[in-house]
Scaffold this active site. Structure first.
Site, PDB file in Angstrom:
ATOM      1  CB  THR A  15      -1.980   6.682  -9.565  1.00 38.08           C
ATOM      2  OG1 THR A  15      -3.303   6.735  -9.188  1.00 38.08           O
ATOM      3  CG2 THR A  15      -0.890   7.022  -8.766  1.00 38.08           C
ATOM      4  CB  SER A  60      -9.272   3.329 -13.640  1.00 40.25           C
ATOM      5  OG  SER A  60      -9.220   2.679 -12.225  1.00 40.25           O
ATOM      6  CB  SER A  61     -13.244   5.853 -10.200  1.00 38.69           C
ATOM      7  OG  SER A  61     -12.600   7.252 -10.402  1.00 38.69           O
ATOM      8  CB  THR A  91      -4.877   0.430  -8.998  1.00 43.72           C
ATOM      9  OG1 THR A  91      -5.385   1.491  -8.247  1.00 43.72           O
ATOM     10  CG2 THR A  91      -3.626   0.448  -9.297  1.00 43.72           C
ATOM     11  CG  ASP A  92      -9.375   3.189  -7.911  1.00 46.12           C
ATOM     12  OD1 ASP A  92      -8.488   2.864  -7.090  1.00 46.12           O
ATOM     13  OD2 ASP A  92      -9.763   4.704  -7.825  1.00 46.12           O
ATOM     14  CB  THR A 168      -9.549  -9.061  -6.463  1.00 47.69           C
ATOM     15  OG1 THR A 168     -10.753  -9.828  -6.989  1.00 47.69           O
ATOM     16  CG2 THR A 168     -10.616  -8.315  -5.352  1.00 47.69           C
ATOM     17  CD  GLN A 280     -21.796 -11.405   1.498  1.00 44.47           C
ATOM     18  OE1 GLN A 280     -21.312 -11.013   2.467  1.00 44.47           O
ATOM     19  NE2 GLN A 280     -23.211 -11.307   1.186  1.00 44.47           N
ATOM     20  CB  CYS A 281     -15.732 -16.183   1.054  1.00 53.56           C
ATOM     21  SG  CYS A 281     -16.860 -16.667   2.304  1.00 53.56           S
TER      22      CYS A 281
HETATM   23  N1  ASP Z   1      -7.829   6.456  -8.812  1.00 54.55           N
HETATM   24  C1  ASP Z   1      -6.771   5.811  -9.508  1.00 54.55           C
HETATM   25  C2  ASP Z   1      -7.411   5.250 -10.730  1.00 54.55           C
HETATM   26  O1  ASP Z   1      -7.786   4.017 -10.766  1.00 54.55           O
HETATM   27  C3  ASP Z   1      -5.919   4.946  -8.548  1.00 54.55           C
HETATM   28  C4  ASP Z   1      -4.857   4.276  -9.125  1.00 54.55           C
HETATM   29  O2  ASP Z   1      -4.630   4.269 -10.733  1.00 54.55           O
HETATM   30  O3  ASP Z   1      -4.081   3.652  -8.612  1.00 54.55           O
HETATM   31  O4  ASP Z   1      -7.196   5.774 -11.834  1.00 54.55           O
END
Ligand code: ASP
Length: 344
Positions: A15, A60-61, A91-92, A168, A280-281
């Protein structure tokens, strides 16, 4: 006169560098020049900044181990020339990349600060400018002996610097998007950057940086839930080629104590699959001897992942399996803290 700090920025996408696609009206990654043009304040830092960008910056996905290798390769090539690195990343999957790099970069002794933002750098209220500037300052920070303050892979986001392999993504919209539930912050960002010296990684560095590239992707998560069926568990654990499974169990490491469940897990382990038990916690750790159900899993050969995050557990498994180690050696190292990723 002190030398200008040399910082190397690796731009992968995310992003922070996105702009709106005029046809789709959705955000998509754009190039580094656009990003840097939006942060004129960078010049005030008086650092010598150089950069590398992915040929095609990505959301990043879409990140995978070949991208981690690309980042690690750039770090390896530039390592002796610069004081620190800033990796700009979506961030993903940022916590996966930070975890993976922490294992791949053996003998790391310089800062690798991973950051990004929730709002694109071109937007008025962006958090990207502040994150980028702070990340650069952290990458340049040194202690009283002139040694790098940070000597590990860390995530800088808004008010905190976290250990990469303890982090995380905890929020899809909050500016403080990351948490480290089982390890304190490495620095608190307010008026000053307040480093918490006692939590910074100071492990033994034996020799030069050595990048361990191979990552074995024959791994998966198995998340338990009440009612999970034998067919599903059997199917998952017999996936062709599977070598490692991160079992996300309940509470302190507990799983159904029905005979079929333990049998299926035991059979997989006997076939050489490494099964790592994590909770999982969001916080706390696996205590295999606390409940009979946890003990039975451990007796079946399941290795305890203690307080590993999901991201660290799966990338550590990929890393160890990638080294071509025996299942027994992978298990032994899974239960050992290699670079501060777990508390034993
Ligand atoms: N979908 C974006 C990514 O992970 C989300 C982000 O950067 O905040 O590339």
């Amino acid at each position: 006169m002190t030398q200008r700090k040399k910082i190397f920025i690796i731009y992968t996408g995310g992003t922070i560098g996105m702009i709106e696609n005029p046809e789709l009206h959705a955000l998509e990654p754009f190039d580094f020049d656009h990003l840097i043009d939006n942060v004129p304040k960078i010049k005030m830092l008086d650092y010598e900044i150089s950069n590398f960008q992915f040929a095609k910056p990505i959301d990043s996905s879409a990140m995978n181990p070949s991208h981690w290798a690309e980042i690690a390769e750039v770090i390896e090539q530039k390592y002796d020339e610069v004081d620190g690195f800033v990796v700009l990343h979506g961030t993903d999957t940022m916590a996966y990349t930070a975890s993976a790099l922490s294992f791949m970069l053996e003998n790391l002794n310089k800062p690798v600060i991973v950051t990004g933002s929730q709002l694109p750098i071109g937007e008025v209220r962006t958090d990207g400018e502040e994150n980028l500037i702070t990340a650069l300052q952290i990458a340049a920070a040194e202690d009283e002996n002139g040694e790098p303050m940070v000597r590990e892979v860390a995530i800088l986001f808004e008010n905190y610097l976290w250990r990469g392999n303890r982090s995380t993504k905890s929020s899809a919209d909050n500016f403080n998007a990351f948490k480290s539930n089982n390890y304190p912050e490495l620095a608190r960002i307010g008026l000053d950057i307040n480093f918490k010296r006692e939590y910074l990684w100071r492990g033994k560095v034996e020799g030069k940086l050595k990048v361990k590239y191979p990552m074995d992707t024959n791994v998966m998560f198995l998340t338990l839930f009440p009612g999970i069926s034998e067919l599903v568990v059997r199917h998952v654990l017999s996936t062709p080629g599977i070598k490692g499974v991160v079992l996300k169990s309940f509470g302190a490491g507990n799983a159904p104590n029905e005979a079929w469940f333990l049998d299926v897990v035991r059979q997989a382990i006997e076939r050489g699959v490494v099964v790592v038990n994590i909770t999982q916690c969001t916080n706390g750790c696996v205590m295999p001897m606390r409940y009979v159900t946890g003990k039975e899993l451990s007796d079946a050969g399941c290795v305890s992942g203690y307080d590993l995050t999901s991201e660290a557990a799966i990338t550590k498994l990929m890393y160890l399996l990638g080294q071509g180690l025996s299942a027994e050696e992978v298990k032994r190292q899974m239960a050992t803290s290699l670079c501060g990723e777990m508390t034993i």
